[in-house]
Design a protein around this motif. Structure first.
Motif, PDB file in Angstrom:
ATOM      1  N   PRO A 191       0.987  -1.314  -0.031  1.00 33.82           N
ATOM      2  CA  PRO A 191      -0.075   0.104  -0.054  1.00 33.82           C
ATOM      3  C   PRO A 191       0.955   1.226   0.050  1.00 33.82           C
ATOM      4  O   PRO A 191       0.394   2.456  -0.144  1.00 33.82           O
ATOM      5  CB  PRO A 191      -1.012  -0.130   1.183  1.00 33.82           C
ATOM      6  N   LEU A 197      -2.708   5.255  -0.885  1.00 33.05           N
ATOM      7  CA  LEU A 197      -3.505   5.525  -0.061  1.00 33.05           C
ATOM      8  C   LEU A 197      -3.447   7.072   0.594  1.00 33.05           C
ATOM      9  O   LEU A 197      -4.318   7.675   1.216  1.00 33.05           O
ATOM     10  CB  LEU A 197      -3.430   4.583   1.298  1.00 33.05           C
ATOM     11  N   TYR A 365      -6.916   3.739   9.104  1.00 36.17           N
ATOM     12  CA  TYR A 365      -6.292   2.408   9.054  1.00 36.17           C
ATOM     13  C   TYR A 365      -5.178   2.447   9.882  1.00 36.17           C
ATOM     14  O   TYR A 365      -4.763   3.453  10.428  1.00 36.17           O
ATOM     15  CB  TYR A 365      -5.840   1.862   7.535  1.00 36.17           C
TER      16      TYR A 365
ATOM     17  N   LEU B 192      -9.690  -2.494   5.601  1.00 32.77           N
ATOM     18  CA  LEU B 192      -8.625  -1.487   5.854  1.00 32.77           C
ATOM     19  C   LEU B 192      -8.499  -1.273   7.616  1.00 32.77           C
ATOM     20  O   LEU B 192      -7.341  -1.114   7.924  1.00 32.77           O
ATOM     21  CB  LEU B 192      -9.072  -0.103   5.603  1.00 32.77           C
ATOM     22  N   SER B 199      -4.109  -2.420   5.499  1.00 31.63           N
ATOM     23  CA  SER B 199      -4.012  -1.763   4.620  1.00 31.63           C
ATOM     24  C   SER B 199      -3.228  -2.696   3.359  1.00 31.63           C
ATOM     25  O   SER B 199      -3.628  -2.797   2.064  1.00 31.63           O
ATOM     26  CB  SER B 199      -2.943  -0.613   4.566  1.00 31.63           C
TER      27      SER B 199
END
Lengths: 372, 545
Positions: A191, A197, A365, B192, B199
């Protein structure tokens, strides 16, 4: 129908299935007995055959079967010849699905009813008792089996051959890893690669380093005059593909605030500036215009139901409410963070984003930068 | 066998005798496969009869319907997320950009002959599948059918529920309309929120950032292959265990812990259950044809900025939507790291709802130090603590379910949305204990009434005046001596109406309550003589002489 005792061989002698003295039902009963089943009650539904009552049930079953067949036929006829291609909205197109469902359903319903009626009304009334044999198996069986299982291990001699035992671990681990590697390796996606993100379609890098213009879903740019006071508009980044799902984190709600609301928001920003020194946020507004990310900070739905009277944004998924006059601070529901503000500017009479959002857009997150 | 007495010309013996073909084939098969014993055992397997035993059948038959209709849909659906321009026959969306998945879903609804009815049947069957699983689970729970030796089948049932849940969620995510896309977005937020790996899990599954172009093809292969394969395997084990361990039964005349009283599988049960399959199928077909469901063309294609008020998932997902709505805004910050509030109601809660039911049979057995085998069911009133616990769980579930639609309720009934949320939050804490208390008392009351009838007989409503002036109500005794030394309480249904007592039919029958009709005289027409074996069934047919 009943058989009497003196016709049958005595129970002392072994059961001879070829003995002509046994009726067919005697054999049925013997078979059941060997399966641990005892038929204790067995009687025809209509002891006298051919009564009116019996005929009535027979006719009912036959009628249900006939109707089932006719409806099945109707289904096939409708399926093939119904004018379903007529324009949408015409009765031909509108009734096609209901007709199919009705005919198929009726056909199935009638055959179902026929079968149930047949079983309940015409089959002999019976009560059978079956014995269970499910206590734990005899202990000696358990001992013999477990000993055999233990012996399996002894036979391999693996206990006194530690070298082989150790060596087995290598292919076990290796093949295990080899089995998992293709799945994990091919799916795994970092990620943090390119900060997907964190970055959105408003990143000037996507527009050759220039500020990204605000556009409608048909890519037309927006002038301040286009949004009336207390009005709002959903806008997208003016880059190739900016309105598509490729930039699913980029939609923004552009609001032209009332003077009083805009003043309240400016006061709120000045206050955060004084306490937290959040300088960049101040530049978020342009005159009385403000742009908030549409992506809810709770679960990512578009938080876009704008209540003009109370200046609130409501997310329809989980009812988080954000106060637009206080930097879109969540005031009710499960959301915990403000909707990020897009730094607005006007260049050549059209709205642009001076930079990307200053904080990550959308749901939280684990490693989300949480300084803001 | 008697050929030595009457020699037959060889040519004639070779002539094909059509009537002998079935018998010869059967004999040939048996010689090769030794089928006769297991086959006869299957014919003779005894099934007890009770309306509540059909709930699991509804689940099985809607699953078969799902396989049939789903196979048809798969012939026309393409899960690709490539962008196309729509040119089908639904005019309002002409020229609109959309994914191939949404386009083929529209085509299934408008341009495939009979596609819409099968699509709607598939959706209705999924709703019915989940509903019947849940009600079947209630039946098994409240009657104690999960006790030893059936713990394993209970656990398989719990897994089947969650697999069906996932299968359903993936299924309604596939058309890629505005509603299902929003559901997927929430799913990505849920993933998430998992601490440490969230993630990574999300970007790996979506092949990058939401929505990407990978997710629908991946969901599709899970929806049409992996999960159905697991479901088929688990259902097969579920059924095989049921056959091996035999059915449970309610207590009643002649029914003991070591037998099964009912009818043989062939022909009665098989014909009845086939008819029942057809009826379940018929109801799904009628719903699919007559009651519209999930009109995706109204919602439009998915876009990250598109949503409408009143967005609800399918009903079996709604309780998790409710828990998410009720959760207070409590993010937990551990240094630089975050545990989002959404983690608790969407990951931890389903986790608990999986683990607790899985372990429940063992917890209950442990609390009662119960190691015995149980084949007789319990009536809910006879185990008040368990029944009350179940009522508590249902109350908890119902509050969440209602909260999943609290915006619609607030809108329709003109209630403040915030008040609905607060009512849900408070209700979630208050409703379960209240449900527990009320259920417990109701169970005890019902038990008490049964005991009274057993001890003193059935109330007749006849008031008699005694010579000394007292009034008494005449009770019709069920058995015993009628003076407080009545029948033993065994947890079987008790007759409550005058003049019908002592006449429970040999097998207690009836839909919701036993039909208490006079026991028939000994069936004279039975082709067999009365059993010479165990006599308990005979004697208990006449509880009072």
């Amino acid at each position: 129908m009943s058989t009497t005792h003196h016709d049958q061989p005595s129970s002392a002698e072994p059961y001879d299935v070829d003995d002509p003295r046994y009726s067919r039902f005697d054999l049925v009963r013997e078979g059941a007995r060997r399966d641990g089943v005892q038929i204790v009650h067995y009687a025809p539904r209509f002891p006298v055959p051919g009564t009116k009552a019996e005929k009535r049930v027979e006719r009912a079953v036959a009628l249900q079967l006939t109707l089932s067949g006719l409806f099945a036929l109707a289904f096939v006829v409708a399926y093939i010849w119904w004018p379903w291609r007529d324009p949408i909205g015409s009765w031909g197109a509108n009734l096609y699905t209901p007709i199919l469902g009705l005919t198929l359903g009726a056909s199935l319903l009638f055959i179902g009813m026929a079968l149930v009626t047949f079983a309940k009304k015409l089959l002999p009334d019976e009560i059978a008792v079956q014995e269970r044999h499910d206590g734990s198996p005899p202990r000696d069986e358990q001992v013999l089996t477990s000993t055999t299982a233990l012996n399996l291990v002894d036979e391999t001699g693996i206990k006194r051959r530690p070298l082989i035992k150790l060596a087995f671990l290598l292919p076990a681990a290796g093949l295990g890893a080899a089995a998992v590697a293709p799945l994990v390796g091919s799916l795994l996606k970092n990620p943090n690669d390119g900060h997907i993100l964190l970055k959105t379609g408003w990143d000037p890098a996507l527009n050759g380093g220039k500020p990204v213009p605000l556009v409608r879903d048909d890519y037309t740019p927006i002038r301040p005059e286009d949004v009336s006071e207390n009005g709002q508009m959903t806008v997208f980044p003016g880059i190739p593909g900016g309105t598509t799902s490729t930039y699913g984190d980029s939609p923004v709600l552009l609001i032209h605030m009332r003077q009083s609301d805009a003043d309240a928001l400016r006061t709120s920003i000045a206050k955060s500036e004084a306490t937290h020194n959040e300088v960049p946020v101040v530049a978020g507004m342009w005159n009385n215009f403000v742009a908030y990310s549409k992506i809810c900070t709770h679960a990512g739905c578009p938080a876009s139901l704008y209540e003009k009277e109370t200046s609130r944004l409501l997310c329809p998924c989980h009812q988080s409410q954000f106060l637009t006059t206080d930097q879109a601070r969540p005031i009710f529901g499960p959301a915990t963070r403000k909707l990020p503000m897009l730094p607005l500017d006007v260049q050549d009479g059209h709205f642009v984003a001076r930079s990307d959002f200053l904080e990550p857009v959308g749901p939280a997150y684990w490693e989300r930068p949480s300084q803001l | 066998m008697t050929t030595n007495t009457a020699p037959v010309p060889k040519r004639k013996r070779r002539r094909l005798d059509l009537a002998q073909i079935p018998a010869n084939t059967a004999r040939g098969l048996d010689e090769r496969l030794q089928l006769s014993t297991p086959l006869r055992r299957a014919f003779n397997k005894v099934f007890p009869d009770h309306w509540s035993f059909q709930l699991g059948e509804i689940a099985l038959y809607s699953f078969i319907t799902l396989l049939l209709t789903g196979t048809f849909l798969a012939l026309f659906f393409d899960p690709s997320m490539a962008e196309v321009r729509y040119h089908g026959s639904y005019v309002p969306l002409q020229g609109v950009e959309m994914t191939k998945a949404y386009e083929t879903s529209l085509n299934l609804s408008f341009d495939v002959r009979g596609g819409l009815v099968l699509r709607q049947m598939h959706h209705w069957a999924a709703l019915l599948f989940m509903a019947s699983i849940i009600v079947h689970m209630f039946r098994v729970f409240f009657t104690g059918a999960f006790r030893k030796p059936r713990e394993l089948n209970w656990m398989i049932g719990v897994l089947l529920f969650w697999l069906g849940f996932l299968e359903g969620f993936f299924g309604y995510s596939l058309p890629d309309d505005a509603l299902s896309g929003t559901g997927l977005r929430i799913a990505s937020a849920i993933m998430l929120s998992i601490p440490v790996i969230g993630s990574w899990v999300t970007t790996s599954l979506f092949g990058g950032e939401f929505p990407g172009t990978e997710i629908l093809p991946r969901l599709y292969i899970m929806h049409v292959l992996l999960i159905p394969a697991l479901l088929v395997a688990l259902i097969a084990v579920h059924m095989a265990l049921m056959v091996k361990q035999k059915h449970t039964q309610f207590p009643g005349p002649g029914r003991t812990n070591s037998n099964v009283v009912g009818g043989r599988m062939f022909p009665g049960f098989v014909i009845k259950t086939s008819g029942f399959f057809m009826i379940v199928f018929a109801i799904i077909a009628l719903l699919g044809g007559l009651v519209q469901i999930n009109p995706i063309w109204v919602f439009g294609p998915y876009g990250a900025a598109v949503v409408s008020a009143g967005s609800q998932p399918d009903w079996y997902v709604m309780f998790l939507d409710g828990s998410t709505r009720l959760m207070p805004a409590w993010d937990i910050h551990l240094g630089p790291y975050t545990v989002p509030a959404i983690f608790w109601p969407t990951v931890v809660l389903p986790g608990l709802l999986t683990v607790l039911p899985l372990l429940y049979p063992f917890i209950e057995a442990r609390m009662h130090r119960d190691k015995a085998m149980h084949h007789l069911l319990q009536r809910p009133r006879d185990v008040p603590a368990r029944t009350a616990l179940g009522a508590m769980a249902i109350a908890f579930y119902c509050v969440l379910l209602i909260s999943g639609g609290n915006d619609v309720i607030a809108d329709k009934l003109d209630i403040s949305l915030n008040a609905m949320t607060w009512a849900g939050r408070i209700g979630l804490l208050l409703a379960p204990p209240i449900a527990y208390y009320i259920t417990y008392r109701v169970c005890l009351g019902l038990q008490q009434h049964d005991r009274e009838v057993l001890a003193h007989g059935v109330e007749t409503g006849i008031i008699r005046r005694l010579p000394d002036g007292r009034f008494i109500e005449v009770h019709q005794p069920l058995g015993g001596d009628g003076h407080g030394h009545g029948l033993e309480y065994v947890g079987a249904p008790v007759p409550k109406k005058m003049n019908r007592i002592g006449a429970v039919a040999p097998a207690v029958r009836g839909f919701f309550y036993p039909i208490e009709k006079g026991a028939p005289p000994r069936p004279p027409a039975a082709p067999i003589s009365p059993a010479s074996g165990p006599q308990e069934l005979e004697s208990s047919q006449q509880p009072h002489a």
